[in-house]
Each structure stands twice: as C-alpha cells, then as structure tokens.
Design a protein around this motif. Structure first.
Motif, PDB file in Angstrom:
ATOM      1  N   VAL A   1       0.836  -1.201   0.000  1.00 18.61           N
ATOM      2  CA  VAL A   1       0.000   0.000   0.000  1.00 18.61           C
ATOM      3  C   VAL A   1       0.868   1.248   0.000  1.00 18.61           C
ATOM      4  O   VAL A   1       0.603   2.213  -0.740  1.00 18.61           O
ATOM      5  CB  VAL A   1      -0.938  -0.012   1.229  1.00 18.61           C
ATOM      6  N   ALA A   2       1.918   1.237   0.793  1.00 13.22           N
ATOM      7  CA  ALA A   2       2.818   2.388   0.855  1.00 13.22           C
ATOM      8  C   ALA A   2       3.500   2.627  -0.489  1.00 13.22           C
ATOM      9  O   ALA A   2       3.686   3.779  -0.899  1.00 13.22           O
ATOM     10  CB  ALA A   2       3.865   2.166   1.946  1.00 13.22           C
ATOM     11  N   ALA A   3       3.848   1.545  -1.187  1.00 15.23           N
ATOM     12  CA  ALA A   3       4.504   1.690  -2.491  1.00 15.23           C
ATOM     13  C   ALA A   3       3.573   2.357  -3.503  1.00 15.23           C
ATOM     14  O   ALA A   3       3.982   3.263  -4.246  1.00 15.23           O
ATOM     15  CB  ALA A   3       4.950   0.328  -2.998  1.00 15.23           C
ATOM     16  N   VAL A   4       2.299   1.918  -3.531  1.00 14.18           N
ATOM     17  CA  VAL A   4       1.332   2.518  -4.454  1.00 14.18           C
ATOM     18  C   VAL A   4       1.107   3.990  -4.112  1.00 14.18           C
ATOM     19  O   VAL A   4       1.094   4.863  -5.002  1.00 14.18           O
ATOM     20  CB  VAL A   4      -0.004   1.747  -4.413  1.00 14.18           C
ATOM     21  N   THR A   5       0.975   4.270  -2.833  1.00 16.08           N
ATOM     22  CA  THR A   5       0.748   5.659  -2.395  1.00 16.08           C
ATOM     23  C   THR A   5       1.953   6.531  -2.721  1.00 16.08           C
ATOM     24  O   THR A   5       1.800   7.687  -3.145  1.00 16.08           O
ATOM     25  CB  THR A   5       0.461   5.707  -0.891  1.00 16.08           C
ATOM     26  N   LEU A   6       3.150   6.007  -2.548  1.00 18.69           N
ATOM     27  CA  LEU A   6       4.367   6.765  -2.852  1.00 18.69           C
ATOM     28  C   LEU A   6       4.466   7.089  -4.337  1.00 18.69           C
ATOM     29  O   LEU A   6       4.812   8.220  -4.720  1.00 18.69           O
ATOM     30  CB  LEU A   6       5.597   5.973  -2.399  1.00 18.69           C
TER      31      LEU A   6
ATOM     32  N   LEU B   1      -5.766   3.541 -10.253  1.00 15.02           N
ATOM     33  CA  LEU B   1      -5.562   4.460  -9.134  1.00 15.02           C
ATOM     34  C   LEU B   1      -4.444   5.456  -9.443  1.00 15.02           C
ATOM     35  O   LEU B   1      -4.512   6.636  -9.065  1.00 15.02           O
ATOM     36  CB  LEU B   1      -5.227   3.685  -7.859  1.00 15.02           C
ATOM     37  N   LEU B   2      -3.418   4.980 -10.135  1.00 21.39           N
ATOM     38  CA  LEU B   2      -2.282   5.859 -10.444  1.00 21.39           C
ATOM     39  C   LEU B   2      -2.629   6.883 -11.517  1.00 21.39           C
ATOM     40  O   LEU B   2      -2.095   7.998 -11.520  1.00 21.39           O
ATOM     41  CB  LEU B   2      -1.076   5.016 -10.894  1.00 21.39           C
ATOM     42  N   VAL B   3      -3.515   6.522 -12.453  1.00 22.38           N
ATOM     43  CA  VAL B   3      -3.888   7.465 -13.522  1.00 22.38           C
ATOM     44  C   VAL B   3      -5.234   8.131 -13.237  1.00 22.38           C
ATOM     45  O   VAL B   3      -5.733   8.903 -14.051  1.00 22.38           O
ATOM     46  CB  VAL B   3      -3.933   6.767 -14.902  1.00 22.38           C
ATOM     47  N   GLY B   4      -5.812   7.818 -12.082  1.00 19.29           N
ATOM     48  CA  GLY B   4      -7.126   8.345 -11.756  1.00 19.29           C
ATOM     49  C   GLY B   4      -7.102   9.824 -11.382  1.00 19.29           C
ATOM     50  O   GLY B   4      -6.107  10.352 -10.875  1.00 19.29           O
TER      51      GLY B   4
ATOM     52  N   VAL C   1      -8.310   1.737  -1.116  1.00 19.35           N
ATOM     53  CA  VAL C   1      -8.638   0.765  -2.165  1.00 19.35           C
ATOM     54  C   VAL C   1      -7.477  -0.209  -2.366  1.00 19.35           C
ATOM     55  O   VAL C   1      -7.685  -1.421  -2.550  1.00 19.35           O
ATOM     56  CB  VAL C   1      -8.993   1.484  -3.481  1.00 19.35           C
ATOM     57  N   SER C   2      -6.256   0.290  -2.306  1.00 18.19           N
ATOM     58  CA  SER C   2      -5.080  -0.586  -2.441  1.00 18.19           C
ATOM     59  C   SER C   2      -5.025  -1.594  -1.302  1.00 18.19           C
ATOM     60  O   SER C   2      -4.792  -2.788  -1.526  1.00 18.19           O
ATOM     61  CB  SER C   2      -3.794   0.241  -2.454  1.00 18.19           C
ATOM     62  N   LEU C   3      -5.254  -1.106  -0.094  1.00 16.06           N
ATOM     63  CA  LEU C   3      -5.193  -1.986   1.071  1.00 16.06           C
ATOM     64  C   LEU C   3      -6.226  -3.102   0.982  1.00 16.06           C
ATOM     65  O   LEU C   3      -5.901  -4.278   1.203  1.00 16.06           O
ATOM     66  CB  LEU C   3      -5.418  -1.163   2.345  1.00 16.06           C
TER      67      LEU C   3
END
Length: 255
Positions: A14-19, A188-191, A206-208
């Motif tokens: 989750v932290a990686a996606v958020t970063l 999520l990244l392009v949202g 959502v990632s979690l």
C-alpha cells in the motif's frame, strides 16, 4: 499480534502505491486522466471475484479446522484399543504399545510442521499397521481389528490434509483476480480525484482492501502452512493444539 501479521505485511504494498501516486502528483505534476467514478465497474468485478474465491477457500478451511481434533481423537482411540489388547494378552507390554503410538504421533506432528516428508509419515502409518498385523498373529482378539480401522482413519485424515495443503483453489480464478488487482492499481495511479483529500484517502484504502483480500485468500487456501519450528508462516493456519496436547498426555502416561 498474530491477527495483525497479514495486515502489517500488506502495508508495504500500500505504501509503495501511495508513494508512486505522490511522485506522479507532486513530482511529475500529473493530475490524472480517468475520473475515479469511471472505473467503478472494475472495483465491482474485483469485489465479486474476491467473494467467490473467499467462499470457496473457506469451505476447505472449515473442514481443516476439524482435522487436528479428529487426528488426536483417532490416536487416543488407537492407544486405548492397544491397551485393551495388552490387557487380554499379558505377554504384550502396554508400554511398548503406547510408545509406538507416541512415535506415530510425533511423525504426524513433524509432518505437519514440515520436518519430515509425506512419504515418511505414510511409512510411519505402515509401520503401525505392520505392528497390528503382528498382534493379530499372536491372537490378540477383536480389538486388533478395531485398531487397524483407526489406523485407516488416521491415514484418511493425513491424505485429506495433504490434498488441501498441496491443491490450490481454482488457479485460473486467481489469475483473473491478479489481473484485476493490477488494473485497479494502474487506474488508481492514472485516476483523477475531485479533491486531494479524497485522493490520498481512496488510493491507500482501495489498495489496502484489494491487496489484503488477495493475500488473505492465498493464506486461507493453505491452512497448514507451518514452519519447521512450529510457527505459522501466515495468519490463518489452523491450530495444532489437539495433537500437541494429546502428545503431552501420552508422554505423561509413559513417564
């Protein structure tokens, strides 16, 4: 603490996606191109498939919860039958019979914690069957036949655990769920989100949920994933205390 193990090991994903989202938002100044509300159908599909997989794996898991207790009961019944055999034939040493059951109990437990192979635990069951055959040759009576049936029941339980542990639930469904997870992360990244607060609440949330559920299903799919030291590799392994507690009681009777 064990119940949080899966959650804590999911947080790095989750932290990686958020970063990455932060880098895109503040480093590259990329504000997104797809409205979050537009990919709700992908999230719905992931929820449906997750529920389907979880229901399927839970069926085996509920059965697996019963198996250690059934094994312990079978072992104790086998011990009691062999003690009755010894009572009928005083020449048969009851301590020798109990020691054989203890050896078999250790073999089953060691197999569950990956200390010995499946072939070795079945060899231990075969050795017990051969001991019962020798008792039959000595004319030990009807209790021997019942003891042989208990060994057969124990072999059935061991075989069932082996199948549950080594067989995954619908690998093609896992493949689809992993593809959906990849699509969700990409979206999520392009949202594009209406506010920054909503963005940095929804992206981790959502990632979690999706990472956690995929890992939970995989964990539940193998409820006997134990390390050699007896510790649980995941957070959803069934407890082996019925076997270990019976082993302690038997060892106490022998001492």
């Amino acid at each position: 603490m064990l119940k949080w193990k899966l959650m804590l090991t999911t947080l790095p994903f989750v932290a990686a996606v958020t970063l990455i989202k932060c880098v895109l938002e503040f480093g590259v100044k990329y504000q997104g191109t797809v409205e979050f509300s537009d990919f709700g159908v992908v999230l719905t599909g992931a929820v449906f498939l997750t529920g389907f997989l979880l229901a399927g794996t839970m069926a085996d898991y509920k059965e697996s919860e019963k198996l250690p207790g059934e094994i312990a009961t079978t072992l104790q019944t086998l011990e009691e039958l062999l003690c009755l055999v010894s009572a009928q034939r005083p020449t048969i040493d009851v301590k020798v019979m109990q020691q054989q059951v203890l050896t078999l109990t250790d073999a089953v437990h060691d197999w569950l914690v990956k200390k010995i192979t499946t072939e070795q635990v079945f060899a231990a069951l075969t050795a017990m069957s051969q001991s019962i055959v020798e008792l039959e040759k000595q004319g030990a009576g009807s209790y021997v036949s019942r003891a042989a049936q208990e060994v057969a029941n124990l072999r059935k339980s061991v075989s069932r655990i082996d199948v549950i542990s080594r067989t995954g639930f619908l690998p093609p469904a896992y493949a689809l769920l992993e593809v959906l997870l990849g699509m969700i992360v990409a979206l999520l990244l392009v949202g594009k989100f209406k506010t920054m607060i909503a963005e940095f609440i929804l992206v981790p949330f959502v990632s979690l949920v999706n990472f956690y559920m995929l890992r939970l299903i995989r964990d539940v799919d193998d409820p006997f994933d134990y390390a050699r030291d007896g510790s649980k590799n995941g957070g959803a392994e069934v407890d082996l205390f019925p076997i270990t507690e019976y082993r302690a009681r038997l060892a106490g009777r022998l001492s």
